[in-house]
Design an enzyme around this catalytic site. Structure first.
Site, PDB file in Angstrom:
ATOM      1  N   GLU A  53      -4.212  16.563 -11.196  1.00 57.86           N
ATOM      2  CA  GLU A  53      -5.249  16.878 -13.293  1.00 57.86           C
ATOM      3  C   GLU A  53      -7.128  17.172 -13.168  1.00 57.86           C
ATOM      4  OE1 GLU A  53      -3.205  14.916 -16.058  1.00 57.86           O
ATOM      5  OE2 GLU A  53      -5.067  15.069 -17.611  1.00 57.86           O
ATOM      6  N   HIS A  74      -0.938   9.746 -27.967  1.00 57.89           N
ATOM      7  CA  HIS A  74      -1.411   8.580 -27.689  1.00 57.89           C
ATOM      8  C   HIS A  74      -1.685   7.870 -28.667  1.00 57.89           C
ATOM      9  CE1 HIS A  74      -1.177   9.784 -23.276  1.00 57.89           C
ATOM     10  NE2 HIS A  74       0.226   9.674 -23.313  1.00 57.89           N
ATOM     11  N   HIS A 106      -0.806  15.150 -26.608  1.00 57.42           N
ATOM     12  CA  HIS A 106      -0.399  14.169 -26.697  1.00 57.42           C
ATOM     13  C   HIS A 106      -1.662  13.348 -26.934  1.00 57.42           C
ATOM     14  CE1 HIS A 106       2.929  15.283 -23.979  1.00 57.42           C
ATOM     15  NE2 HIS A 106       3.330  13.778 -23.340  1.00 57.42           N
ATOM     16  N   ARG A 121       0.830  -1.004   0.090  1.00 58.87           N
ATOM     17  CA  ARG A 121      -0.039  -0.200   0.241  1.00 58.87           C
ATOM     18  C   ARG A 121       0.773   1.659   0.077  1.00 58.87           C
ATOM     19  NH1 ARG A 121      -3.174  -2.935   3.659  1.00 58.87           N
ATOM     20  NH2 ARG A 121      -4.708  -3.968   2.800  1.00 58.87           N
ATOM     21  N   HIS A 139       7.712   7.846 -28.063  1.00 55.34           N
ATOM     22  CA  HIS A 139       6.462   8.706 -27.316  1.00 55.34           C
ATOM     23  C   HIS A 139       6.454   9.827 -27.368  1.00 55.34           C
ATOM     24  CE1 HIS A 139       3.538  10.103 -24.490  1.00 55.34           C
ATOM     25  NE2 HIS A 139       4.719  10.704 -23.634  1.00 55.34           N
ATOM     26  N   ARG A 155      -3.599  20.874 -14.702  1.00 56.61           N
ATOM     27  CA  ARG A 155      -2.385  20.050 -15.437  1.00 56.61           C
ATOM     28  C   ARG A 155      -2.400  19.443 -16.708  1.00 56.61           C
ATOM     29  NH1 ARG A 155       0.801  15.249 -11.770  1.00 56.61           N
ATOM     30  NH2 ARG A 155       2.057  14.717 -13.119  1.00 56.61           N
ATOM     31  N   LYS A 199       6.749  22.973 -15.094  1.00 58.99           N
ATOM     32  CA  LYS A 199       5.783  22.336 -14.421  1.00 58.99           C
ATOM     33  C   LYS A 199       5.781  21.766 -13.053  1.00 58.99           C
ATOM     34  CE  LYS A 199       5.184  16.512 -14.920  1.00 58.99           C
ATOM     35  NZ  LYS A 199       4.790  15.765 -15.863  1.00 58.99           N
ATOM     36  N   ASN A 251      -0.517  18.468 -21.579  1.00 58.71           N
ATOM     37  CA  ASN A 251      -0.884  16.752 -22.309  1.00 58.71           C
ATOM     38  C   ASN A 251      -0.500  17.838 -23.575  1.00 58.71           C
ATOM     39  OD1 ASN A 251      -0.159  14.603 -21.499  1.00 58.71           O
ATOM     40  ND2 ASN A 251      -2.469  14.849 -19.815  1.00 58.71           N
ATOM     41  N   LYS A 285       3.085  11.195 -11.547  1.00 53.85           N
ATOM     42  CA  LYS A 285       2.279  10.263 -12.774  1.00 53.85           C
ATOM     43  C   LYS A 285       2.586   9.259 -12.227  1.00 53.85           C
ATOM     44  CE  LYS A 285      -1.422  12.979 -15.111  1.00 53.85           C
ATOM     45  NZ  LYS A 285      -1.615  13.859 -16.812  1.00 53.85           N
ATOM     46  N   GLU A 294       9.153  16.992 -25.704  1.00 49.89           N
ATOM     47  CA  GLU A 294       8.415  17.664 -23.950  1.00 49.89           C
ATOM     48  C   GLU A 294       9.361  18.864 -24.017  1.00 49.89           C
ATOM     49  OE1 GLU A 294       5.607  15.958 -22.956  1.00 49.89           O
ATOM     50  OE2 GLU A 294       6.070  13.692 -23.575  1.00 49.89           O
TER      51      GLU A 294
HETATM   52  P1  NAD Z   1      12.071   5.361 -22.192  1.00 49.59           P
HETATM   53  O1  NAD Z   1      12.334   4.789 -21.046  1.00 49.59           O
HETATM   54  O2  NAD Z   1      12.316   3.503 -22.738  1.00 49.59           O
HETATM   55  O3  NAD Z   1      13.768   4.958 -22.494  1.00 49.59           O
HETATM   56  C1  NAD Z   1      14.747   5.413 -23.409  1.00 49.59           C
HETATM   57  C2  NAD Z   1      15.284   4.766 -24.294  1.00 49.59           C
HETATM   58  O4  NAD Z   1      16.700   4.949 -23.799  1.00 49.59           O
HETATM   59  C3  NAD Z   1      15.461   3.087 -23.710  1.00 49.59           C
HETATM   60  O5  NAD Z   1      15.851   1.972 -24.180  1.00 49.59           O
HETATM   61  C4  NAD Z   1      16.474   2.841 -22.368  1.00 49.59           C
HETATM   62  O6  NAD Z   1      16.791   1.530 -22.075  1.00 49.59           O
HETATM   63  C5  NAD Z   1      17.535   4.063 -22.479  1.00 49.59           C
HETATM   64  N1  NAD Z   1      17.828   4.984 -21.740  1.00 49.59           N
HETATM   65  C6  NAD Z   1      17.807   5.615 -21.277  1.00 49.59           C
HETATM   66  N2  NAD Z   1      19.034   6.606 -20.305  1.00 49.59           N
HETATM   67  C7  NAD Z   1      19.670   6.146 -21.112  1.00 49.59           C
HETATM   68  C8  NAD Z   1      21.140   6.296 -21.094  1.00 49.59           C
HETATM   69  N3  NAD Z   1      21.712   7.305 -19.969  1.00 49.59           N
HETATM   70  N4  NAD Z   1      21.878   6.694 -21.843  1.00 49.59           N
HETATM   71  C9  NAD Z   1      21.510   5.634 -22.356  1.00 49.59           C
HETATM   72  N5  NAD Z   1      20.423   5.091 -23.464  1.00 49.59           N
HETATM   73  C10 NAD Z   1      19.273   4.962 -21.734  1.00 49.59           C
HETATM   74  O7  NAD Z   1      11.659   6.019 -22.820  1.00 49.59           O
HETATM   75  P2  NAD Z   1      11.575   8.302 -21.995  1.00 49.59           P
HETATM   76  O8  NAD Z   1      11.387   8.308 -23.698  1.00 49.59           O
HETATM   77  O9  NAD Z   1      12.636   8.573 -20.989  1.00 49.59           O
HETATM   78  O10 NAD Z   1       9.808   7.925 -21.393  1.00 49.59           O
HETATM   79  C11 NAD Z   1       9.005   7.707 -22.696  1.00 49.59           C
HETATM   80  C12 NAD Z   1       7.698   7.076 -21.254  1.00 49.59           C
HETATM   81  O11 NAD Z   1       7.122   7.804 -20.087  1.00 49.59           O
HETATM   82  C13 NAD Z   1       6.875   6.774 -21.867  1.00 49.59           C
HETATM   83  O12 NAD Z   1       5.695   5.427 -21.363  1.00 49.59           O
HETATM   84  C14 NAD Z   1       5.393   7.837 -21.218  1.00 49.59           C
HETATM   85  O13 NAD Z   1       4.660   7.070 -21.615  1.00 49.59           O
HETATM   86  C15 NAD Z   1       6.138   7.807 -20.122  1.00 49.59           C
HETATM   87  N6  NAD Z   1       5.898   9.960 -19.281  1.00 49.59           N
HETATM   88  C16 NAD Z   1       5.376   9.599 -18.361  1.00 49.59           C
HETATM   89  C17 NAD Z   1       5.198  11.228 -17.960  1.00 49.59           C
HETATM   90  C18 NAD Z   1       4.842  11.398 -16.075  1.00 49.59           C
HETATM   91  O14 NAD Z   1       4.512  11.837 -15.732  1.00 49.59           O
HETATM   92  N7  NAD Z   1       4.624  10.296 -15.671  1.00 49.59           N
HETATM   93  C19 NAD Z   1       5.742  12.172 -18.356  1.00 49.59           C
HETATM   94  C20 NAD Z   1       5.640  12.310 -20.520  1.00 49.59           C
HETATM   95  C21 NAD Z   1       6.273  10.666 -20.784  1.00 49.59           C
HETATM   96  N1  GLY Z   2       3.290  14.816 -18.418  1.00 45.01           N
HETATM   97  C1  GLY Z   2       1.794  15.055 -18.180  1.00 45.01           C
HETATM   98  C2  GLY Z   2       2.159  15.088 -16.842  1.00 45.01           C
HETATM   99  O1  GLY Z   2       2.772  14.969 -16.098  1.00 45.01           O
HETATM  100  O2  GLY Z   2       0.542  15.594 -16.502  1.00 45.01           O
END
Ligand code: NAD
Ligand code: GLY
Length: 368
Positions: free
Chosen positions: A245, A260, A256, A129, A273, A249, A235, A253, A151, A193
């Protein structure tokens, strides 16, 4: 916004959420130095969750440091990729925690990009939890967006980030040094982003991004430091006003809803992404123009910035009906009506619905 005198000096941006407030630390060499941070929660055990790509690069550095702080430091390496952001992979985290006898004080460290961060955060929200967690983002995208704001989620085959929770980390540590190993395609994905914050909130930042795009794509340290800091400031401002949100907030997006749909429509991982968001922002700008918020010149300008960042500006031809079907599943939809983040003016965004016929025109115009 002007840069501070020493752009490489460690910086701190604060997320103000009452008793869930926390700092975002931005600097270089922070992974090695993390163990001495007074903000780290006290516990007997820590679990570093990372993936097969990031583990050989940075996990040992983090593990060695944390070993001076926690009696037991475990490392779990997940399969890499957006297509693994699912129940099966999430369960590997619970398996590891239970198999190692981790108690409810165990601290999770998310070491990696947004995929690792979102899954580790969700695991932290639900294991016993709720256990504390620390974000150590290693992609540009994760440093400027996903590690901040709480998130957490996994994907469902029918929709992106559909299962998750709001759950804040105790600390975010953006070590700019980790960006040096990021492949150029991933750097560009992160720039999507960064660019986003300009049209929705700060046109001076968009001017700055435009003027510094070459340096951003070359990952120049001082420029990256400013990009990460300013993105986190914007942010933090938004999340501080609307953590869950309920309204404001949603502007984070921008791009997005279209993005998406592209990710789910093509199959997760086909486009990154950030690539889908880059193209989605261009589509959302066209929609904004049709709704009267911005003019053609602005749409052209944003399209050029997105393209110069190394991102696609034409969407895949999934078909209008498929786009609409996918977008109706978006979390902002209400009673089957798709709601888009559109620009009300350059630098100001809001959530609006639009007639299907107008959205269809945008899809026809922007997809090849
Ligand atoms: P990812 O986590 O897939 O990383 C991208 C690639 O880079 C992967 O292959 C990873 O292994 C590699 N990598 C990571 N760090 C590295 C480094 N320092 N050197 C070499 N390679 C490295 O993708 P991302 O773009 O970081 O994140 C995308 C994800 O984030 C999506 O799932 C998206 O939905 C999510 N997201 C969430 C929020 C939120 O608010 N929680 C906001 C935006 C995006
Ligand atoms: N990336 C969108 C949010 O954090 O709300």
């Amino acid at each position: 916004m002007a840069m501070s005198q020493d752009p490489l000096a460690p910086q701190e941006v604060r997320i103000d959420l009452g008793d869930r407030s926390y700092p975002i630390l931005i600097g270089t060499g922070l992974v090695e130095g993390l163990a001495s941070n007074a903000m780290l929660p006290k516990a007997a055990a820590a679990l570093i969750v990372t993936n097969a790509t990031v583990e050989p690069l940075y996990a040992e550095r983090l593990r060695t440091g944390l070993a001076g702080r926690y009696a037991n430091v475990h490392v779990l390496s997940l399969p890499d990729g957006e297509r693994h952001k699912d129940w099966e992979t999430l369960n590997l985290i619970f398996d590891a925690l239970l198999a190692r006898g981790c108690d409810r004080k165990t601290v999770l460290f998310a070491l990696g990009g947004g995929v690792v961060g979102d899954m580790t955060g969700f695991a932290a929200a639900s294991y016993m939890r709720g256990v504390p967690f620390v974000q150590v983002p290693t992609t540009l995208l994760a440093q400027v967006d996903s590690s901040v704001g709480g998130k957490t989620a996994i994907n469902h085959p029918l929709g992106k980030n559909m299962i998750g929770a709001f759950y804040q980390p105790q600390l975010v540590v953006c070590d700019l040094g980790t960006l040096a190993t990021l492949p150029p395609r991933e750097l560009s994905a992160g720039l999507a982003e960064v660019i986003k914050y300009g049209p929705i909130a700060d046109m001076a930042f968009l001017d700055w991004i435009e003027a510094n795009l070459a340096a951003l794509r070359a990952c120049e340290p001082a420029v990256m430091a400013h990009a990460v800091r300013r993105s986190c400031e914007i942010k933090a401002e938004v999340v501080g006003q609307d953590e869950r949100e309920q309204g404001l907030r949603a502007i984070l997006n921008f791009g997005h809803t279209f993005g998406h749909a592209i990710e789910a429509g093509l199959g997760y991982g086909e486009w990154l992404h950030g690539e889908a968001v880059g193209c989605g922002m261009v589509m959302a700008a066209h929609l904004s123009q049709r709704l009267g918020g911005v003019d053609d010149a602005f749409v052209g300008r944003l399209t050029r910035v997105v393209e110069a960042a190394g991102l696609p500006v034409l969407g895949p031809k999934l078909g209008v009906d498929r786009y609409l079907e996918l977008m109706r599943l978006d979390k902002k939809s209400e009673a089957g009506e798709i709601r888009f983040v559109t620009l009300e003016a350059p630098g100001r965004a809001g959530v609006h619905s639009a007639p299907d016929a107008v959205v269809a025109e945008v899809i026809e115009q922007c997809c090849n």
